[in-house]
Scaffold this motif. Structure first.
Motif, PDB file in Angstrom:
ATOM      1  N   GLN A 288     -73.462   8.363  39.773  1.00 30.18           N
ATOM      2  CA  GLN A 288     -73.235   8.731  41.166  1.00 30.18           C
ATOM      3  C   GLN A 288     -73.005  10.240  41.290  1.00 30.18           C
ATOM      4  O   GLN A 288     -73.534  10.895  42.184  1.00 30.18           O
ATOM      5  CB  GLN A 288     -72.032   7.967  41.716  1.00 30.18           C
ATOM      6  N   LEU A 289     -72.208  10.807  40.367  1.00 27.02           N
ATOM      7  CA  LEU A 289     -71.963  12.253  40.391  1.00 27.02           C
ATOM      8  C   LEU A 289     -73.258  13.035  40.179  1.00 27.02           C
ATOM      9  O   LEU A 289     -73.525  14.025  40.869  1.00 27.02           O
ATOM     10  CB  LEU A 289     -70.944  12.629  39.309  1.00 27.02           C
ATOM     11  N   VAL A 290     -74.063  12.592  39.220  1.00 28.82           N
ATOM     12  CA  VAL A 290     -75.329  13.277  38.956  1.00 28.82           C
ATOM     13  C   VAL A 290     -76.237  13.191  40.174  1.00 28.82           C
ATOM     14  O   VAL A 290     -76.920  14.164  40.539  1.00 28.82           O
ATOM     15  CB  VAL A 290     -76.012  12.680  37.711  1.00 28.82           C
ATOM     16  N   GLY A 291     -76.241  12.035  40.832  1.00 30.45           N
ATOM     17  CA  GLY A 291     -77.048  11.896  42.047  1.00 30.45           C
ATOM     18  C   GLY A 291     -76.553  12.783  43.167  1.00 30.45           C
ATOM     19  O   GLY A 291     -77.350  13.397  43.892  1.00 30.45           O
TER      20      GLY A 291
ATOM     21  N   SER B 118     -83.799  20.390  31.482  1.00 24.19           N
ATOM     22  CA  SER B 118     -84.902  19.768  30.745  1.00 24.19           C
ATOM     23  C   SER B 118     -84.528  19.320  29.336  1.00 24.19           C
ATOM     24  O   SER B 118     -85.325  18.674  28.655  1.00 24.19           O
ATOM     25  CB  SER B 118     -86.084  20.750  30.652  1.00 24.19           C
ATOM     26  N   SER B 119     -83.316  19.651  28.884  1.00 23.46           N
ATOM     27  CA  SER B 119     -82.905  19.265  27.536  1.00 23.46           C
ATOM     28  C   SER B 119     -81.386  19.189  27.478  1.00 23.46           C
ATOM     29  O   SER B 119     -80.683  19.778  28.316  1.00 23.46           O
ATOM     30  CB  SER B 119     -83.418  20.270  26.508  1.00 23.46           C
ATOM     31  N   PRO B 120     -80.846  18.472  26.467  1.00 21.97           N
ATOM     32  CA  PRO B 120     -79.379  18.371  26.332  1.00 21.97           C
ATOM     33  C   PRO B 120     -78.703  19.725  26.168  1.00 21.97           C
ATOM     34  O   PRO B 120     -77.542  19.893  26.562  1.00 21.97           O
ATOM     35  CB  PRO B 120     -79.194  17.497  25.087  1.00 21.97           C
ATOM     36  N   ASP B 121     -79.413  20.701  25.612  1.00 20.38           N
ATOM     37  CA  ASP B 121     -78.811  22.015  25.367  1.00 20.38           C
ATOM     38  C   ASP B 121     -78.479  22.754  26.662  1.00 20.38           C
ATOM     39  O   ASP B 121     -77.619  23.635  26.683  1.00 20.38           O
ATOM     40  CB  ASP B 121     -79.754  22.882  24.527  1.00 20.38           C
TER      41      ASP B 121
ATOM     42  N   ILE C  49     -73.588  13.160  30.153  1.00 28.19           N
ATOM     43  CA  ILE C  49     -74.224  13.715  31.351  1.00 28.19           C
ATOM     44  C   ILE C  49     -75.742  13.728  31.176  1.00 28.19           C
ATOM     45  O   ILE C  49     -76.486  13.400  32.107  1.00 28.19           O
ATOM     46  CB  ILE C  49     -73.684  15.134  31.631  1.00 28.19           C
ATOM     47  N   TRP C  50     -76.220  14.091  29.990  1.00 31.02           N
ATOM     48  CA  TRP C  50     -77.662  14.102  29.757  1.00 31.02           C
ATOM     49  C   TRP C  50     -78.256  12.695  29.893  1.00 31.02           C
ATOM     50  O   TRP C  50     -79.321  12.516  30.481  1.00 31.02           O
ATOM     51  CB  TRP C  50     -77.967  14.675  28.379  1.00 31.02           C
ATOM     52  N   SER C  51     -77.550  11.694  29.362  1.00 32.85           N
ATOM     53  CA  SER C  51     -78.018  10.309  29.495  1.00 32.85           C
ATOM     54  C   SER C  51     -78.089   9.908  30.969  1.00 32.85           C
ATOM     55  O   SER C  51     -79.025   9.217  31.388  1.00 32.85           O
ATOM     56  CB  SER C  51     -77.074   9.368  28.736  1.00 32.85           C
ATOM     57  N   ALA C  52     -77.100  10.354  31.762  1.00 26.53           N
ATOM     58  CA  ALA C  52     -77.115  10.038  33.198  1.00 26.53           C
ATOM     59  C   ALA C  52     -78.261  10.751  33.909  1.00 26.53           C
ATOM     60  O   ALA C  52     -78.876  10.195  34.823  1.00 26.53           O
ATOM     61  CB  ALA C  52     -75.778  10.429  33.825  1.00 26.53           C
TER      62      ALA C  52
ATOM     63  N   ARG D 136     -83.367  10.343  36.528  1.00 29.96           N
ATOM     64  CA  ARG D 136     -84.742  10.823  36.652  1.00 29.96           C
ATOM     65  C   ARG D 136     -85.742   9.667  36.494  1.00 29.96           C
ATOM     66  O   ARG D 136     -86.721   9.578  37.228  1.00 29.96           O
ATOM     67  CB  ARG D 136     -84.996  11.907  35.609  1.00 29.96           C
ATOM     68  N   ASN D 137     -85.476   8.759  35.593  1.00 31.56           N
ATOM     69  CA  ASN D 137     -86.385   7.637  35.364  1.00 31.56           C
ATOM     70  C   ASN D 137     -86.294   6.570  36.444  1.00 31.56           C
ATOM     71  O   ASN D 137     -87.255   5.852  36.696  1.00 31.56           O
ATOM     72  CB  ASN D 137     -86.100   6.995  34.002  1.00 31.56           C
ATOM     73  N   GLY D 138     -85.124   6.511  37.068  1.00 31.36           N
ATOM     74  CA  GLY D 138     -84.954   5.449  38.068  1.00 31.36           C
ATOM     75  C   GLY D 138     -84.885   5.949  39.487  1.00 31.36           C
ATOM     76  O   GLY D 138     -84.508   5.210  40.386  1.00 31.36           O
TER      77      GLY D 138
END
Length: 613
Positions: A271-274, A284-287, A313-316, A321-323
């Protein structure tokens, strides 16, 4: 002319009071805010609210790509002479016609008779002057005299705003006379009968009373279709122009949409990422996650994101992005009702936090649920504006007539977000259905419906649309009564408390409740006073107090005997003494109210929902 800063206003006022097309009364000038196509978009911070954006796109077109805060800087200065101010919002002087306060000379500011006089040390006090004015007959000494904006304008219901047609008015139509005009007063009072405009050349004169009512229709020209905020004229406006006063409240009414930011997912992190996808969509990357989080912390945005690791956060981000699916247009209140009535409402810190509490004593039969919203966020978007008559607020009719925000279709709209707290009360639908089927309620509902039809017919609107029903009127009136009680004890001023009524019954919907909440720009976060009063022991006492006060109004018997079917109004037994609240608090502008549907009154003792409380 050179750029001259002349004043400052709060960013939130650019949505509710001084938006595009609105007049701003500064110390020595009157200016109109220019369209948003002249604003500096890069200075307007974006707001993430997918549900609201989808509905704005439905109203204004798919080209709208963002909701944005009004421009914010250390000093928001408005510039009346340039559409490219370095900071702030561009405006220009309006009306063009000025009046000398000594000799009464009436002329446009760009006709050469008035001069702009800048103040080097106090730029906001820049003013127009009539140089070498000889003053009145009793004072012939030449000296500079202040020139102030002419106090009369012309507007129409299509949203057009124009200078008052002074030459046409005083000469009774088109005239070849190009002599100067004078505006003067006669008599002890400032009634329109004592205000006169006179031509220095031919001697024609007319008092301003002839600019209003039926006389005004005969003495004023047709509407030129002028949108003063975008320097554009529309062709063939069919509306009759009306004379209005400078500074009158009917010169600008905002058309807005608002939503509560409710959780859209079951995961707080997703939800936060959204909510902050603008800041994460280019990661574009975890870094690169760490850099984005540091920027958010520095800007004090997305509080709570620091609780998660970069890997989480990267997983979210990947999951979002995928969903990602485009949020479509929907009923603005429907999803809110579903969340507020859910068995276990989800949490979206810090935007939405709730707690279920018990039913107040004595209301177990009528009230089904009380939910305390310890944190909530409201987002508002400006779609356009109207003049002369306010829009039908709260109906969600995004297709209602309105004036444009700019010269072309906008790709963004001004928006604001505010944080607060609230109390949600859900009522028993079966009890409301039984009450609505009684003959007394049906009779009073018919009178309210007749008044609604007459009101819309007078305004050339479809008389069969827009009536919200007896259930809405009852819940709306009770919400007002409770707001008046809460304002006395909660610590917020009455204008900072708002309502959101849920009473939709069309189709398979069966909403019956309201949310009373704080949503003021100066109350970021919560004081806790409103939530505290939502606890059963406090809410029960306040409801009893509200119902007791509503039985007798200070304006009775006139208030209780008011029949909307006779005067074609939108309220029954309701007035400022018993049911009206600040118009910033009411989603309908104090329309569709009748306390006879809530408690027994002198005129209608049998239509009340709370007859035995």
């Amino acid at each position: 002319m050179s750029k001259t800063p002349v004043g400052e206003i709060r960013p939130s006022q650019l949505l509710w009071t001084y938006g595009p097309g609105a007049l701003i009364d500064l110390p020595n000038l009157s200016v109109v805010t220019m369209g948003i196509d002249r604003w500096e978009k890069d200075r307007c911070q974006p707001i993430q609210e997918a549900r609201l954006l989808a509905n704005v796109r439905s109203a204004l077109g798919p080209q709208v790509d963002s909701l944005r805060m009004p421009p914010i800087s250390e000093r928001d200065i408005v510039d009346p002479f340039s559409a490219a101010a370095l900071i702030g919002v561009p405006v220009k002087p309006f009306p063009r016609w000025l009046r000398c306060v000594k000799c009464g000379l009436l002329s446009p500011y760009d006709a050469g008779l008035f001069k702009l006089k800048e103040n080097r040390y106090r730029p906001e006090l820049t003013r127009f002057v009539h140089e070498g004015c000889r003053g009145s007959k009793n004072d012939q000494r030449a000296r500079d005299a202040d020139a102030v904006p002419a106090r009369f304008l012309m507007a129409c219901r299509a949203g057009h705003l124009d200078d008052f047609a002074w030459n046409w008015f005083v000469h009774g139509g088109p005239s070849d006379c190009r002599a100067t005009l004078r505006f003067f007063e006669s008599g002890a009072s400032l009634q329109t009968e004592n205000l006169w405009v006179k031509c220095d050349g031919c001697g024609a004169s007319k008092n301003m009373a002839q600019a209003f009512g039926q006389a005004g229709r005969d003495n004023l020209p047709g509407c030129r279709g002028r949108h003063s905020h975008v320097d554009r004229f529309d062709d063939d406006c069919a509306e009759e122009p009306r004379a209005i006063l400078l500074g009158a409240t009917n010169s600008w009414f905002p058309v807005t949409l608002s939503v509560l930011a409710i959780p859209q997912t079951g995961s707080p992190l997703i939800q936060l990422v959204g909510d902050g996808w603008t800041f994460f969509e280019d990661v574009s990357s975890p870094d690169k996650v760490d850099l984005a989080v540091k920027m958010l912390k520095k800007a004090a945005l997305l509080p709570g994101i620091e609780q998660f690791t970069n890997d989480q956060i990267w997983s979210a981000i990947v999951a979002h992005r995928n969903g990602t699916t485009e949020v479509g247009q929907s009923d603005l209140k429907g999803p809110e009702w579903d969340i507020l009535t859910a068995e276990n409402p989800p949490t979206d810190y810090p935007h939405f936090m709730s707690k279920k509490v018990g039913i107040p004593s004595g209301f177990e039969v009528t009230v089904r649920r009380v939910l305390l919203l310890e944190r909530l966020r409201e987002v508002n978007a400006l779609l356009g504006f109207t003049r002369v008559e306010s829009p039908d607020e709260g109906t969600g009719d995004a297709a209602a007539p309105r004036a444009p925000l700019g010269r072309s279709a906008p790709d963004w709209v001004p928006a604001t977000q505010v944080h607060g707290e609230g109390i949600f009360v859900r009522f028993d639908s079966d009890a409301l259905k039984s009450w609505a089927n009684t003959e007394a309620v049906k009779s009073l509902d018919a009178r309210l419906r007749t008044g609604h039809r007459g009101w819309r017919h007078k305004r050339n609107l479809d008389p069969n649309e827009g009536y919200p029903g007896a259930r809405y009127v009852m819940l709306h009136t009770l919400a007002h009564m409770l707001i008046r009680e809460l304002a006395l004890e909660c610590g917020y001023n009455a204008a900072s408390i708002r309502e959101r009524v849920y009473a939709e019954v069309d189709g398979d919907k069966d909403q019956a409740g309201f949310l009373i909440y704080t949503a003021a720009a100066d109350s970021d976060g919560t004081l806790g006073g409103l939530v505290e009063l939502g606890k059963p022991e406090n809410l029960g006492r306040l409801l009893h107090q509200a119902l007791d006060r509503a039985h007798i109004c200070a304006s009775d018997p006139l208030c209780s005997e008011h029949d909307p079917s006779k005067d074609q109004s939108l309220h029954g037994a309701a007035c400022h003494a018993c049911s009206f609240v600040s118009e910033t608090s009411c989603e309908r502008g104090n329309r569709h109210l009748d306390r006879a549907l809530v408690v027994p009154t002198l005129e209608y003792p049998d239509a009340a929902f709370f007859r035995n409380v």
